[in-house]
Design an enzyme around this catalytic site. Structure first.
Site, PDB file in Angstrom:
ATOM      1  N   ASP A  87       0.798  -1.229   0.000  1.00 28.07           N
ATOM      2  CA  ASP A  87       0.000   0.000   0.000  1.00 28.07           C
ATOM      3  C   ASP A  87       0.827   1.275   0.000  1.00 28.07           C
ATOM      4  OD1 ASP A  87       0.997  -0.282   2.525  1.00 28.07           O
ATOM      5  OD2 ASP A  87      -0.843   0.297   3.546  1.00 28.07           O
ATOM      6  N   GLU A  88       2.103   1.192  -0.342  1.00 20.41           N
ATOM      7  CA  GLU A  88       2.856   2.444  -0.386  1.00 20.41           C
ATOM      8  C   GLU A  88       4.031   2.390  -1.351  1.00 20.41           C
ATOM      9  OE1 GLU A  88       5.554   3.227   3.069  1.00 20.41           O
ATOM     10  OE2 GLU A  88       4.181   1.835   4.057  1.00 20.41           O
TER      11      GLU A  88
END
Length: 343
Positions: free
Chosen positions: A108-109
């Site tokens: 998620d990043e």
DNA sequence: TCTGGGGTCCTAGGACCC
DNA sequence: TCTGGGGTCCTAGGACCC
């Protein structure tokens, strides 16, 4: 002519919970907790809680049992790795369509390096593109290096943009406790407190020799640089090369029969060997992790006679490492890890 | 707070060698 | 054999992060 370099840190908001809500729209606005097999009575922890669940004090890493106590009305869902991987791949693909360098940091990043006079505009364009393509919201931190970009994201959540640079570093970070820094956790923060250092500002001004003495010759001075927001590490767009692959399981009931322990180790070793084969590089070392009840974790490892991806050799290595354990107390967790050659 | 799973990097002690 | 000093490798553990 040459536009300045900016680092953007793109971080999906409540990623796993958001993916679940997308395919179950009726969950929107409800407290959602994802983790384990979705059964809150099992030994497992929260992977992600929706913002609604966080209102009840539920957060990632918390035992599901505790989450159920704090928020009995939450919807508990099993973690669905492949679904998150697919969503993540779509997001990263979207980022790579921009003229930027992308370094993926997890599901998620990602860090994004760009040269522009207007990083806020780039950030907004990225947010719009991600939302359009995946229906997911993200926050973007803008920094003059990776460290500041990463920390900035937290101030932009949810769905916002925040810029953190040399100019506002002390205003934003100076009076915060040291564990606000990326790389300082509760243990290090406590050691720093023992030295009379509580805030980022104090850490930045601390005696480097005292830090080296208490925290090690590399880590001590590094923490001091962290506190100044200094970081000259590059954004790396080249594919990531793993140093190790591992598999582990926590058993719902502790294992007391050592024959079962051996069988489980062989099973884990086979899965690891598969991972090693698909990596296409041989393993040079195999380690076993045993967590005895209630929670004492020990590791043992062996060097392999020769670099290998062979299942039988990795199995034999895991069993040899297992033989190094003397205790036969009940076992809560077993793990097997293979290390690749470091170049 | 009865504490997952998959990783990375640093530290420190002992073995071993010259 | 009452025994130095330095370098390197191996191993286990710890801290941190997503």
């Amino acid at each position: 002519m040459d536009a300045p370099r900016w680092v953007l840190h793109v971080d999906l908001d409540q990623f796993i919970a958001a993916v679940e809500v997308l395919r179950r729209p009726e969950l929107k606005g409800q407290p959602v907790v994802v983790g384990g097999s979705g059964d809150p009575t099992q030994r497992a922890v929260v992977a992600t809680a929706s913002y609604e669940a966080r209102e009840f004090g539920v957060h990632s890493g918390m035992p599901l049992r505790t989450a159920a106590k704090r928020c009995p009305d939450a919807v508990f869902l099993p973690a669905d790795g492949p679904a998150y991987e697919a969503a993540s791949a779509q997001v990263m693909e979207t980022l790579r369509e921009f003229p930027v360098v992308v370094e993926v940091m997890g599901w998620d990043e990602a860090f994004v390096e760009t040269h522009t006079d207007d990083p806020e505009s780039v950030a907004r364009e990225i947010q719009d593109a991600v939302r359009e393509r995946t229906r997911l919201a993200c926050s973007v931190g803008i920094g003059d290096n990776k460290l500041r970009a990463k920390l900035a994201t937290g101030f932009g959540k949810p769905a916002g943009v925040f810029r953190l640079t040399e100019d506002n570093w002390w205003d934003v970070m100076g009076d915060r406790t040291t564990d606000a820094l990326w790389g300082i956790g509760t243990k290090t923060a406590r050691k720093l407190t023992d030295l009379g250092i509580h805030t980022v500002k104090e850490l930045a001004a601390a005696d480097p020799y005292a830090l080296a003495d208490r925290l090690g010759p590399t880590m001590g001075p590094w923490f001091r640089r962290l506190a100044r927001g200094a970081d000259n590490s590059p954004v790396v767009g080249t594919p990531y090369v793993p140093r190790s692959r591992s598999r582990e399981t926590t058993f719902q009931q502790n294992l007391t029969d050592w024959d079962v322990v051996r069988t489980e180790i062989v099973g884990l070793a086979r899965r690891v060997a598969e991972d090693v084969r698909s990596e296409g590089r041989p393993a040079v070392r195999v380690g076993v992790k045993v967590r005895f009840a209630p929670f004492r974790t020990l590791t043992r490892s062996v060097g392999l006679p020769a670099p290998t991806s062979d299942v039988a050799a990795i199995e034999a290595g895991a069993l040899a490492a297992l033989e190094k354990f003397e205790s036969r107390r009940p076992v809560r967790l077993l793990g097997v890890r293979a290390e690749f050659e470091t170049t």
